[in-house]
Design a protein around this motif. Sequence first.
Motif, short mmCIF file in Angstrom:
data_model
loop_
_atom_site.label_atom_id
_atom_site.label_comp_id
_atom_site.label_asym_id
_atom_site.label_seq_id
_atom_site.Cartn_x
_atom_site.Cartn_y
_atom_site.Cartn_z
N GLU A 82 10.40 2.78 -2.48
CA GLU A 82 9.76 2.50 -1.18
C GLU A 82 8.86 1.26 -1.27
N SER A 83 8.67 0.63 -0.12
CA SER A 83 7.68 -0.44 -0.04
C SER A 83 6.28 0.17 0.03
N VAL A 84 5.28 -0.66 -0.20
CA VAL A 84 3.90 -0.16 -0.12
C VAL A 84 3.61 0.39 1.27
N HIS A 85 4.10 -0.27 2.30
CA HIS A 85 3.87 0.18 3.68
C HIS A 85 4.46 1.57 3.90
N GLU A 86 5.67 1.80 3.38
CA GLU A 86 6.31 3.11 3.53
C GLU A 86 5.52 4.20 2.80
N ILE A 87 4.96 3.87 1.64
CA ILE A 87 4.15 4.84 0.90
C ILE A 87 2.90 5.21 1.70
N LEU A 88 2.26 4.21 2.31
CA LEU A 88 1.07 4.47 3.12
C LEU A 88 1.41 5.35 4.33
N MET A 89 2.57 5.10 4.95
CA MET A 89 2.99 5.92 6.09
C MET A 89 3.27 7.36 5.66
N ASN A 90 3.83 7.53 4.46
CA ASN A 90 4.07 8.88 3.96
C ASN A 90 2.76 9.61 3.68
N LEU A 91 1.78 8.90 3.16
CA LEU A 91 0.46 9.50 2.92
C LEU A 91 -0.20 9.91 4.23
N LYS A 92 0.04 9.15 5.27
CA LYS A 92 -0.53 9.45 6.59
C LYS A 92 -0.02 10.78 7.13
#
Length: 329
Positions: A82-92
Amino acid sequence: MIREKIRVPIRTLQWKCVESRTDGKCLHYGRFILSPLMKGQADTIGFAMRRALLGEIEGTCITRAKSEKIPHEYSTIVGIQESVHEILMNLKEIVLISNLYGTCEASICVRGPRCITAQDIILPPYVEIVDNTQHIASLTEPIDLCIGLQLERNRGYRIKATNNFQDGSYPIDALFMPVRNVNHSIHPYGNEKQEILFLEIWTNGSLTPKEALYEASRNFIDLFIPFLHAEEENLHLEDNHHKVSLPLFTFHNRLTELSKKKIKKALKYIFIDQLELPPRIYNCLKKSNIHTLWDLLNKSHEDLIKIERFRIEDAKQILETLEKHFAID
């Protein structure tokens, strides 16, 4: 504590849960009815409860992530699918349960190759995860990944500030609201002068719809308590010949703010709903016309024991509650 009956003058209002189901660990549904209401009251209650359910209940979210390996939010890291942005969205999307006040820290430290889920988050003992299987990232190579997390308890919705990126630390949009959606509808009841309110509630699993309904009702009542004392506060201001802003106060610290001569009047506006008593004890008191803290304190220990279905242990629990919340012996 959810009450089954609310007694008011003239008529008896009744609420009931007519449907309850779990569509997933992070999606609970409940459908409730309240009746009989006079014409126009269902809209008043429906709109007010919707605002209270969506805006007045606190929840816990991941609000910031930090890692030395992240150059910027839209970058990619070798060995991570995953991209960093996708990881942040998953954490959200991770739903948390806590009695947290303010913020606290958590972390993820794993080595690949493997799939990272919510179960890999190292949490303080007072924080829980609703669904441990929620996906965060996939490591495709034998690399180490360490992410520091900031958790916060709040209410409403907060959009991250675009200029709030620093030292590899990235803010995350925070959806604190445990209630995901609320609908209300109105139908005729009995005759054309009465109506029934249907209330539908969807939650994220950190609260059940019944718990959300109770929590929102308590918080909504607390917001209106200052108006019950507006007259006495205004008289106090006139006596001192100056104007000051009236601060909002919560139910639990009201007694400490009043002088002794005002305590009697204050007790008449403190309802037993706020004591968080078990449903059976609450219903016994209501059936005996005990609606406020003043009504309760005017009853002796012997009076309480005489109440139908009331036990000695119940009286002891009430006394412990009064001592805990109001320092009343």
